[in-house]
Structure formats: C-alpha cells, structure tokens
Design an enzyme around this catalytic site. Sequence first.
Site, PDB file in Angstrom:
ATOM      1  N   HIS A  40     -11.709   6.983   4.715  1.00 10.58           N
ATOM      2  CA  HIS A  40     -10.789   8.126   4.836  1.00 10.58           C
ATOM      3  C   HIS A  40     -11.558   9.363   4.370  1.00 10.58           C
ATOM      4  CE1 HIS A  40      -6.589   5.979   4.439  1.00 10.58           C
ATOM      5  NE2 HIS A  40      -6.758   6.401   5.674  1.00 10.58           N
ATOM      6  N   CYS A  72      -5.290   9.506  -3.151  1.00  8.82           N
ATOM      7  CA  CYS A  72      -4.542   8.579  -2.271  1.00  8.82           C
ATOM      8  C   CYS A  72      -3.100   8.425  -2.744  1.00  8.82           C
ATOM      9  CB  CYS A  72      -5.185   7.204  -2.246  1.00  8.82           C
ATOM     10  SG  CYS A  72      -6.869   7.179  -1.677  1.00  8.82           S
ATOM     11  N   ARG A 105     -10.020   5.494  10.916  1.00  5.82           N
ATOM     12  CA  ARG A 105      -8.543   5.473  10.979  1.00  5.82           C
ATOM     13  C   ARG A 105      -8.032   6.520  11.984  1.00  5.82           C
ATOM     14  NH1 ARG A 105      -6.604   2.818   6.226  1.00  5.82           N
ATOM     15  NH2 ARG A 105      -8.144   1.225   5.717  1.00  5.82           N
ATOM     16  N   ARG A 156       0.643  -1.616   7.595  1.00  4.96           N
ATOM     17  CA  ARG A 156       1.100  -0.385   6.939  1.00  4.96           C
ATOM     18  C   ARG A 156       2.108   0.405   7.786  1.00  4.96           C
ATOM     19  NH1 ARG A 156      -2.941   3.201   3.616  1.00  4.96           N
ATOM     20  NH2 ARG A 156      -0.899   3.730   2.765  1.00  4.96           N
ATOM     21  N   ASP A 213       0.813  -1.224   0.000  1.00  6.57           N
ATOM     22  CA  ASP A 213       0.000   0.000   0.000  1.00  6.57           C
ATOM     23  C   ASP A 213       0.845   1.273   0.000  1.00  6.57           C
ATOM     24  OD1 ASP A 213      -2.686  -0.793  -0.157  1.00  6.57           O
ATOM     25  OD2 ASP A 213      -2.843  -1.168   2.002  1.00  6.57           O
TER      26      ASP A 213
HETATM   27  N1  ARG Z   1      -5.399   0.020   1.054  1.00  2.00           N
HETATM   28  C1  ARG Z   1      -5.162   1.305   1.620  1.00  2.00           C
HETATM   29  C2  ARG Z   1      -5.753   1.360   3.009  1.00  2.00           C
HETATM   30  O1  ARG Z   1      -6.812   0.843   3.211  1.00  2.00           O
HETATM   31  C3  ARG Z   1      -5.736   2.387   0.764  1.00  2.00           C
HETATM   32  C4  ARG Z   1      -5.377   3.742   1.210  1.00  2.00           C
HETATM   33  C5  ARG Z   1      -6.021   4.808   0.396  1.00  2.00           C
HETATM   34  N2  ARG Z   1      -5.546   6.075   0.708  1.00  2.00           N
HETATM   35  C6  ARG Z   1      -6.285   7.168   0.907  1.00  2.00           C
HETATM   36  N3  ARG Z   1      -5.672   8.312   1.080  1.00  2.00           N
HETATM   37  N4  ARG Z   1      -7.590   7.115   1.014  1.00  2.00           N
HETATM   38  O2  ARG Z   1      -5.178   1.911   3.921  1.00  2.00           O
END
Ligand code: ARG
Length: 300
Positions: free
Chosen positions: A186, A293, A157, A112, A87
């Site tokens: 997000h 992203c 998040r 991550r 990612d």
């Molecule tokens: N697979 C990543 C996650 O779920 C995607 C992140 C996407 N980034 C964003 N800025 N929305 O963390």
Amino acid sequence: MPTNPVPAGPVSTNPEPPRPDRAPRPRRYLVCEPRFFDVQYAINPWMREDAQVDTELATSQWETLIQAYRAHGHTVESVPPAAGLPDMVFAANAALVVEGRVFGSNFHAPQRRPESTEYDTWFKATGYEVYRPESLCEGEGDLVPVGPYILAGTGYRTTRAAHDEVQEFFGVPTIGLQLIDPYFYHLDTALFVLADGSEGADGTGGRTDANIAYYPEAFSYGSREVLRRLFPRAVIATRQDAMAFGLNSVSDGRHVFVAPRASGLIDQLTRRGYVPVPVDLSEFHKAGGGIKCCTQEIRS
Ligand code: ARG
C-alpha cells in the site's frame, strides 16, 4: 537559537532548514476498535496464517494511539467492529474523504469486501453520501492527498483505473505511483504526509508548504523521479525505518505519531522541527498494518 548537534543518520540531499514553528491542525479521525482483530488469512508478506495475535495487547496498543490523538487535540470517531472481519481495524482502507465527499472502497481481497458496507453504513448514518468505485480501490491505503494533488499508489491493490475514478470524482490532479516491493503493498506503507499544506492556514503562523516522507526504493524509477521533482525537500527514509512501519505514520503538521523502532526517521523528523510521538502498534504489524492503517482522516 542554540545549535543542536546533528545526530548520525541518513540526510536527504537538499535538507529543509529546521523550523521550530511547525503548526498543528486539529484533525477528525475515524477508527475501528480491534475487538475482532486477528490474522486468519495471508494477503500480504507480513501475514502468516499461523500467526498468534495477542488480542489484549493489540487492544491496549490501539487504545494508546487513540489516547495520543485525543491528548494532542484531535477528534476521534469510531465505526462499530464486525465479527468475522479481522482486518476491519484498518480504517484507512475504507474510504478517502476530501472536502466532506466520501470515495468508498472496493477491496482486492474477497475476505475484506464486506468491510466496505460496514463503513458505508457509518458514513450514511453520519450524514454523508458514499460513492462506491467500480475499480479496485483501498481508500487511504493507496490514496494520499497532499497540497494540490492526490498521490495514488498502484501495483498490488488499487488499480490505475481507480486513479482515474478518483480524479473524476474529486477533480483533483491524481498522480499515479508504481509500487514495486511487496512488503510495501500500500502507498501508506512507503510514504506519509508530514504537512498537507493547510497547516497554519488558521493564522497560527506555521509553515504551509506541503511535504512528505518516503522510502524511494519502494517505487519504480519513474515514480521515484516524480516524487523527487514534486517534493525536493522530502524526508528520505531507509529500508530499516520503512520495515519498522515508520512510514505508516500520521502527522498533524507538527506532531508525528510514529512507530518507535523507526529511530533513524525519528531523528530526522526531530531535526526538521517536527515532534515525534512514538506509539507502538507491533501486534498490528503481524497483519501488515501500523498507525496510519488504523486511522482514516475525515477532511471537511
Ligand atoms: N491485513 C491488511 C491487508 O493486507 C492490512 C491493511 C493495512 N492497511 C493499510 N492502510 N496499509 O489488507
């Protein structure tokens, strides 16, 4: 001025009059090549562990985005990708940089977490100090500077405690917004900045009003009201546009790099005097990511 026929589609209650003089401001973007991009775990509803990613297609889509940025006068810099971090291509999540000050990330998903160190190394080598937040925080994924504020998402998040840390660090009023739909986990999947208020400040004569586009249903009632009060002329997107990653867009104040399937949004942007630049990042949608992203803005 010729009058254009108004295309069908959602119209916000208080539309801004179309303006032909939208002024772009050249940006500095940080990206990460998708050499190791893949879907290997599922940490949002878009991701499926059995997803098949076409790496070649992903790479060519990503290169098209970089070329589009450069063709429109933007500077693009790149962090070297790291094996085992599929990612890492989603550069937006690694930090928020405002006035040359770097507020790093602290990822929610353990998979991550090592990305933060990779990006911090780049920032330090480039001459920046990096602040490492104590609270869970995913950079520009949830932190969106616009006008005199930083809009700050929470719910999936980035935590409320991180919003406090952001405000203490930058001294900029930080406005918490509650996300309520897991597809829009997000803030940058449900909202983007059309103009951050600095456009035209170089004397090009453009508008300087800050404005955004967003999908209201991604937010709690209270947060929706906050957005309505702060941005009465916002572009209001449909669920269809939002599910097409239309709100995961990047604007330089005039050109809007946008997912081509967000056709209703594209019509609205055109009516408001913006110039949509469609770039298809469909392979990245499999990971829950799109144009924004993949793009971090370094604001000096
Ligand atoms: N697979 C990543 C996650 O779920 C995607 C992140 C996407 N980034 C964003 N800025 N929305 O963390």
